[in-house]
Design an enzyme around this catalytic site. Structure first.
Site, PDB file in Angstrom:
ATOM      1  CG  HIS C 122      -1.926   0.973   1.363  1.00 22.37           C
ATOM      2  ND1 HIS C 122      -1.695   2.277   1.715  1.00 22.37           N
ATOM      3  CD2 HIS C 122      -3.267   0.878   1.154  1.00 22.37           C
ATOM      4  CE1 HIS C 122      -2.846   2.942   1.734  1.00 22.37           C
ATOM      5  NE2 HIS C 122      -3.816   2.113   1.387  1.00 22.37           N
ATOM      6  CG  ASP C 199       0.265  -2.313   6.065  1.00 20.48           C
ATOM      7  OD1 ASP C 199      -0.714  -2.378   6.834  1.00 20.48           O
ATOM      8  OD2 ASP C 199       0.242  -1.699   4.986  1.00 20.48           O
ATOM      9  CD  GLN C 202      -7.289  -4.280   4.228  1.00 19.26           C
ATOM     10  OE1 GLN C 202      -8.236  -4.975   4.617  1.00 19.26           O
ATOM     11  NE2 GLN C 202      -7.439  -3.019   3.853  1.00 19.26           N
ATOM     12  CE  LYS C 225      -7.455   0.361   6.116  1.00 17.35           C
ATOM     13  NZ  LYS C 225      -8.112   0.826   4.888  1.00 17.35           N
ATOM     14  CB  CYS C 365      -3.770   3.133  -1.610  1.00 15.70           C
ATOM     15  SG  CYS C 365      -4.779   4.583  -1.273  1.00 15.70           S
TER      16      CYS C 365
END
Ligand code: PLP
Ligand code: PLP
Lengths: 413, 148, 413, 148
Positions: C122, C199, C202, C225, C365
């Protein structure tokens, strides 16, 4: 001017009891309470149109983007900014100042340059500049201050010079209430080619502020101190200044095009807003601005002048209490900083707390100022639109009893 | 106004110690020094301890600024550790910590027991602990020097 | 496993209609919707105990501090962190990554050093490292990728080397759904003395994540999220790493003692939280974690495996549609990235929108990844706990009709 | 499923232009070139214009990638500017902008008028404007060169 009785009905928390006593919220300089309309704006967002902004083609994304950008426009109008592009969302005043320190200042302040501050700066408008000074070899310089907490501008010509690159100054002192002559000092700063950053954390919520009239290059303030939610703040910057600045945080949203090895930047103000913004709370701040606009900022100011004047007068009844800062309510904000001769502020805070009165005690994030005043800690009562003279009475009467309580020591368990 | 609920916190014994702190003269040649600050309150405490030939506390100096709880605790501490070995002082400190955290504690705390009321005011517990944690550190720093 | 029907009742927005059609929210990778308990936690805060944290002696400040720190503990437990001190509040994933880039990386990555990334990062886990590389003279290096969007680890030994200083890697790709073997790669990285940033934007919302099992040094993720409010995110960092790092933003709250010319730093984690934090939304994220814990993260994961498997199978009916990323739902997250041969994603997005179906279209993104895949834009449907197989059907049926619609061109106004 | 509300946006004329874009051959020796990108959509447009001796548009080349609206607008534009002076092209562009923003617009827009439906889809207006703003910039860049 304001009908505080009516206003109070808009604030659900104000009907709360603390230890069985009505809550008297006099910690407004730390954070304000929120009207129903602001709380409801969050509920409406999450129940009705929560979606990520700016890049969606679906209905909810369009709705949330519109509301998010409308809130930006409301904030721009509130401080009389020419364009919404001048409004950058941050978490709070502190982040807004750090943004400038890490971009404009990092790139434009060099060895031997001077950053001009006042002795009453909040840590948030002091510690970031210490870092800039240290990393870039610049010097922090402090405008002298009178005993009453107003700036000593007698030798002002000697203070500004060709090495002055930035004046970073608190508009209204969160500790003493001092209102600084920001407009006049900004003109001086600009005359020597320096930039001007105003810490508006305690002015924007409490009085009309016009960035064009002040002619400041940067203005920082926090939503949570002006009836808005926590987590949202604002950096205002002149458009041409912002245009020249390197971005701060990097990532999604602030880019235009990205390759593996490089990127180009999005338009203003998104260029300075990396990642998913605090959408709900920006909208909530918009609702807070609506509320304040409906009251009228002149009226808000007038209300606080009256409360502060009344408070200062009633404080005179308390022989053993010292009040710091300027005494004329017309040239000061709505915070009363004081110490009771023989009672440590924390003991005072605890005693007030048990009466339902929330005051702040300690250094108020102005430790160096406390040293300058020669005290380790102080107590502070600060006012806002929903406070009443009756609450000032409750405070002063409570202080009287506390003083009496501590004067008698022969009690047993 | 009824302050009854405060009368435990500001017990007469506590206020008396605050008004007339014991052992407040600074010792000139201490064996152990200990200093504590709580910048958030602006509270400070400075302790000096002299030991006798058997390693017992023979004299104490204690100065500080701060709230009633902090001041009173310091004053009581300066009395309570007199004549004790450093191990006994450390045990007393543990015992006081237990008192503050609501654990079981020995009953050798004497006057210090009046501070039990602070537990009803959790935010103030650190005021009562400042002097003790400074003392703990002072003793810890002294121990290695001793064994050298 | 999950009873989505029952879960849906907890989400007020899901009973909303868009253009008269029931909202089908398949834009979860952009942001999730919020259960009533999370929204209510904000209302409870603002109506019941709103106050600034950490330095107040009054009742409300104590109550808000306790709730704020309890939320931190909940988040720590959620990712199995050893201590709440390892949890730093940020605005979002992006700020969390920038924090590391501007502190640990700035101070520890030198000229000629390598930062290892993947081609599917991302922008928020790419652009910050471009800056570090540029300023410190380091190099960005990319692990190769197979056509199906999984990493090509055949020459993995040649990839990690003595110059590797940081592996910054997305756990689950927000575009293609790829789950990367972070644990194995972290072990490799540590073997050559490199640090590991994951990261987790997600992964943390969608599957059990255990920082000790992964053995990552940093983990970044966003509250919005994972059923939480906007404006709150998390940086997890190992305690000893955090202890050695210079502070990032400076000002109130993060300091211990301040003088005019210098300052010392507060304890962890406040050292990294300058200014008034986003108190309400941190507490809201705590409520979101409670909700997810009650569902059970294993169940959340299983539900998405089922939906994705079902979706991928139904997509096979669409001849003219290309699906990107790995095909086995067991090794991928709940996002389906696709393109309809002849319809631009934005036209598709608009057509779906009018059916009440919210999908995301564009580059997600991940512009460099789009170039690698050889497309200018794509469409993405992404799932969460409240999505159902019926909604997958609505999506696929809607796509079918869109394809048919565009196939017939002879229509008039 | 009923797509009636989409039939205005995806009007037959628009879809026909998208399927068979006009003037798509690249001009080799153009007087004016104009390029537009919208990175958020991945949309691109490239325009080449040749002028005749009187300064009128004599030939146009236009290539692009992007959505139906963007593609169709470009194709219609490449037809509409033929034979016009640069001032007339600029006026046409203003007129199209007025159409998109709901202002009063001249009726010399011809086929382009079918794009009025885009106004019901505000998020897509920028798709229709990409080619025009690129063209405006191209002409602006050309003007100073001309007056040199
Ligand atoms: C994988 C990944 N990383 C980072 C981000 C950035 O998250 P945020 O925008 O909340 O900072 C996202 C979400 O957009 C993401 O999906
Ligand atoms: C004058 C002043 N500046 C800066 C700040 C910092 O504001 P925040 O904590 O919202 O960043 C405050 C409030 O604490 C303040 O009163």
């Amino acid at each position: 001017m304001l009908d505080s009785g009516k206003i109070r009905e808009d604030f659900p928390i104000l009907s709360k009891k603390v230890y069985g006593k009505p809550l008297v919220w006099l910690d407004n300089a730390a954070t304000s309470q929120k009207p129903r309309s602001v709380i409801q704006s969050l509920v409406d967002y999450y129940e009705g149109y929560n979606a990520n902004v700016h890049r969606g083609v679906h209905a909810l994304s369009i709705e949330s983007t519109d509301a998010f950008e409308l809130a930006r426009q409301k904030v721009a109008d509130f401080i009389h900014a020419d364009a919404a592009e001048s409004i950058v969302w941050t978490r709070n005043t502190t982040e807004a100042i750090n943004l400038v320190a890490n971009t404009w200042a990092r790139d434009n302040i060099g060895a031997g340059d001077e950053i001009l501050l006042t002795p009453m700066e909040h840590h948030s408008n002091l510690v970031p500049w210490q870092k800039v000074a240290q990393e870039n070899g610049a010097r922090l310089k402090f405008i002298p201050m009178h005993e009453d907490g107003t700036l000593d501008l007698e030798n002002i010509d000697a203070i500004f010079g060709p090495r002055t690159k930035l004046l970073a100054i608190v508009h209204v002192s969160n500790s003493m209430g001092t209102i600084n002559p920001v407009k006049e000092l900004a003109a001086r700063a600009h005359a020597v080619g320096a930039m001007v950053l105003v810490d508006g954390a305690q002015s924007v919520p409490h009085m009309p502020v016009d960035v064009n009239d002040l002619d400041c290059d940067f203005l920082a303030f926090s939503g949570h101190k002006m009836l808005g939610p926590t987590g949202i703040g604002v950096l205002y910057a002149k458009r041409d200044v912002l245009e020249e600045m390197d971005p701060f945080l990097r990532g999604g949203e602030m880019v235009l095009e990205v390759w593996y090895d490089r990127a180009t930047w999005n338009a203003l103000p998104m260029r300075f807003e990396a990642g998913t913004p605090n959408i709900a709370d920006a909208i909530g701040l918009g609702a807070a601005v609506d509320y304040l606009q409906a009251l009228g900022m002149e009226n808000v100011r007038q209300h606080e002048v009256e409360l502060t004047g009344y408070g200062l007068k009633r404080f005179e009844e308390l022989d053993e209490v010292v009040v710091y800062g300027p005494q004329n309510p017309d040239v000061r904000g709505g915070a009363i900083l004081f110490n009771a001769a023989d009672i440590h502020p924390h003991d005072l805070g605890t005693i007030m707390d048990r009466q339902g009165i929330a005051i702040r005690t300690g250094h108020h994030c102005t430790m160096p100022l406390m040293r300058t005043l020669g005290v380790a800690a102080t107590a502070r009562a600060s006012f806002y639109v929903y406070n009443t003279t009756q609450e000032v009475d409750t405070l002063v009467d409570g202080l009287k009893e506390a003083l009496e309580y501590f004067a008698h020591e022969v009690r047993g368990a | 106004m009824r302050f009854e609920e405060l009368d435990d916190l500001y017990h007469a014994t506590i206020l008396e110690h605050r008004r007339h702190p014991r052992n407040s003269d600074r010792l000139e040649d201490p064996d152990i020094t200990a200093d504590g600050v709580n910048p958030f309150c602006g509270d400070e405490i400075h302790i000096q301890i002299a030991l006798d030939s058997e390693g017992r506390v023979s004299r104490v100096g204690l100065q500080g600024v701060g709230c009633a709880i902090n001041q009173a605790t310091g004053s009581m501490l300066s009395d309570a550790i007199q004549g004790k070995t450093l191990d006994e002082v450390a045990a007393l400190s543990r015992s006081f910590n237990d008192l503050m955290t609501g654990g079981p504690h020995s009953d050798g705390l004497g006057e210090l027991t009046t501070l039990e009321s602070v537990r009803q005011f959790p935010i103030r517990i650190k005021c009562a602990l400042l002097a003790w944690s400074a003392l703990d550190e002072g003793i810890e720093d002294y121990a290695p020097a001793r064994s050298r």
